[in-house]
Design a protein around this motif. Sequence first.
Motif, mmCIF file in Angstrom:
data_model
loop_
_atom_site.group_PDB
_atom_site.id
_atom_site.type_symbol
_atom_site.label_atom_id
_atom_site.label_comp_id
_atom_site.label_asym_id
_atom_site.label_seq_id
_atom_site.Cartn_x
_atom_site.Cartn_y
_atom_site.Cartn_z
ATOM 1 N N UNK A 153 0.861 -1.165 0.108
ATOM 2 C CA UNK A 153 0.042 0.022 0.227
ATOM 3 C C UNK A 153 0.812 1.369 0.026
ATOM 4 N N UNK A 154 0.192 2.579 -0.114
ATOM 5 C CA UNK A 154 0.894 3.766 0.028
ATOM 6 C C UNK A 154 0.833 4.419 1.329
ATOM 7 N N UNK A 155 1.808 5.221 1.693
ATOM 8 C CA UNK A 155 1.794 5.903 3.039
ATOM 9 C C UNK A 155 0.419 6.556 3.326
ATOM 10 N N UNK A 156 -0.285 7.155 2.191
ATOM 11 C CA UNK A 156 -1.584 7.604 2.476
ATOM 12 C C UNK A 156 -2.574 6.805 2.609
ATOM 13 N N UNK A 157 -2.235 5.503 2.634
ATOM 14 C CA UNK A 157 -3.544 4.529 2.920
ATOM 15 C C UNK A 157 -3.795 4.065 4.231
ATOM 16 N N UNK A 187 2.952 6.840 9.789
ATOM 17 C CA UNK A 187 3.859 7.784 9.608
ATOM 18 C C UNK A 187 3.058 9.243 8.932
ATOM 19 N N UNK A 188 1.911 8.710 8.393
ATOM 20 C CA UNK A 188 1.185 9.891 7.579
ATOM 21 C C UNK A 188 -0.060 10.488 8.262
ATOM 22 N N UNK A 189 -0.500 11.586 7.828
ATOM 23 C CA UNK A 189 -1.815 12.381 8.326
ATOM 24 C C UNK A 189 -2.873 11.330 8.296
ATOM 25 N N UNK A 190 -2.883 10.367 7.155
ATOM 26 C CA UNK A 190 -4.231 9.550 7.120
ATOM 27 C C UNK A 190 -3.994 8.489 8.268
ATOM 28 N N UNK A 216 -8.654 1.069 -2.640
ATOM 29 C CA UNK A 216 -8.201 -0.208 -3.346
ATOM 30 C C UNK A 216 -7.252 0.371 -4.466
ATOM 31 N N UNK A 217 -5.974 0.187 -4.296
ATOM 32 C CA UNK A 217 -4.976 0.526 -5.210
ATOM 33 C C UNK A 217 -3.752 0.439 -4.467
ATOM 34 N N UNK A 218 -2.645 0.329 -5.238
ATOM 35 C CA UNK A 218 -1.265 -0.080 -4.506
ATOM 36 C C UNK A 218 -0.016 0.770 -5.203
ATOM 37 N N UNK A 219 1.041 0.710 -4.347
ATOM 38 C CA UNK A 219 2.318 1.324 -4.686
ATOM 39 C C UNK A 219 3.416 0.106 -5.290
ATOM 40 N N UNK A 220 3.258 -1.021 -4.524
ATOM 41 C CA UNK A 220 4.239 -1.978 -5.169
ATOM 42 C C UNK A 220 3.348 -3.234 -5.313
ATOM 43 N N UNK A 221 2.172 -3.712 -4.865
ATOM 44 C CA UNK A 221 1.593 -4.869 -5.243
ATOM 45 C C UNK A 221 1.540 -4.817 -6.742
ATOM 46 N N UNK A 222 1.899 -6.049 -7.346
ATOM 47 C CA UNK A 222 2.225 -5.960 -8.690
ATOM 48 C C UNK A 222 0.923 -6.397 -9.480
#
Length: 451
Positions: free
Chosen positions: A164-168, A172-175, A212-218
């Motif tokens: 996932x992404x930081x913003x998910x 460490x993120x505001x989210x 639903x959506x990803x940063x490194x899941x391929x």
Amino acid sequence: MMTKSEDFLFRGDIEQLDPYMAQLIESEATRQVRKLIMIPSESYAPQAVRQALGSVFNNVYAEGYPSLRSMHESEELLSDEAYQLAYFRRYADRRFYKGDDIVNIVEALAARRVAQCFANPNAPVESIRANVQALSGSAANLAVYDAFMKAGDTLMGLDLFQGGHLTHGSEFNTSGKRYKVVSYGVDPQTEQLNYEQIHKLAIEHRPQVIVAGFTSFSWAPDWAKFRAIADDCGALLMADIAHTAGLVIGGVYPNPVGIADVTVFTTHKTLGGPRGAVILTTDEEKASKIDNAIFPGSQGGPHPNKFAGIAVACRLAQTEQYRQLQERTVENAKAMADAFRARGIKVVYGGTDTHIVLIDVSAIPSRTGFPLRGEIAARLLDLAGIVVNKNTIPGDTRTALASGIRFGTPWVSQRGLGPKDMDTIAGIVQDGLTGIHPFAYTGLAGELPRG
Ligand SMILES: Cc1ncc(COP(=O)(O)O)c(C=O)c1O
């Protein structure tokens, strides 16, 4: 076209006025040509896009939005500059400053071309409302959360360590600080999304928003399954296709627009445009909440030069060459995953159907017995001319000690490389990574891997 005589005070090129910066730009251009850039989040924005970005639209403030009417107009009508300016003179607009007569056309045109790129049977072009003002993907995601959640509400997304992404919802993120976060992961055995488990988790925690959506899941998600889960627990479904927007336009990744309630993407990754983001929905009420969450909710003046860049990028994205590029991008990633597997290198998630290939470098036999880490692997490859980034993989608990490296094929595909080249690159990577003698010492921040 811009002419130098239009400069009022500081006349001259950058070479004359700031030669050191000119030199640094040249050095960066050389780096981008000499190295094989395989950062999946990067691509080479065409010169036409960069000309729009560097244009005089940079000089304009445009707080607010163009008229709602123009946000529903066809490209043909938006291409009639005289008509648009006549309308503007008669009715003015919703902007807070004057002087946006031409910027209005550019923003509405960018939004329309985006809608044309993503229109599909579930979402005809007229139904799509695009906000093109978000400064980047993270700002766009946070604005969507702000539009549909209040502090303390529940957000569900893929865990940062699992793709996932930081913003998910990362701590460490505001989210992760503003919302209660429920993270789903991949199945430890299959390394795939387990929709039954995600459904169970959603019913148990009843999130307001599911990402639903990803940063490194391929792998591509099953949008219909996510839709059903969101419907069952009453959540808003947000598709974050930051990485894969270009693949969607090229028809090689499933299009969530019209299935998800809201779709968010960056314009600078596979899409190949300026750095920025777009938020799409087919629901007017939601569109209005999103517009408000961006301005005045979280941003001030947008970047009109970026509107121009997005408009140019989305014009190029509607061509056959672009479709072929996206096809080649996925073909190359698949070839690269196969080439790694053939060399005994573990491909995380078992393969790819996108532009992303993640490999587990800690599983590469080490000469010293100490596991190779992503940071050292990425550093060595950079020295060898292959630019990648370290990345956590399922099982990792610290980003600094990420066990993976992530490869992406957009940029090398733009340069014309094909599947055979991916095999050659995989061979070079294998030679490099099996040649390292990994070790670590204890530094002030804990274990410092070296090699
Ligand atoms: C899935 C996803 N969402 C959002 C973002 C944030 O985009 P930006 O870096 O433009 O803030 C990224 C960036 O990598 C991403 O991968």
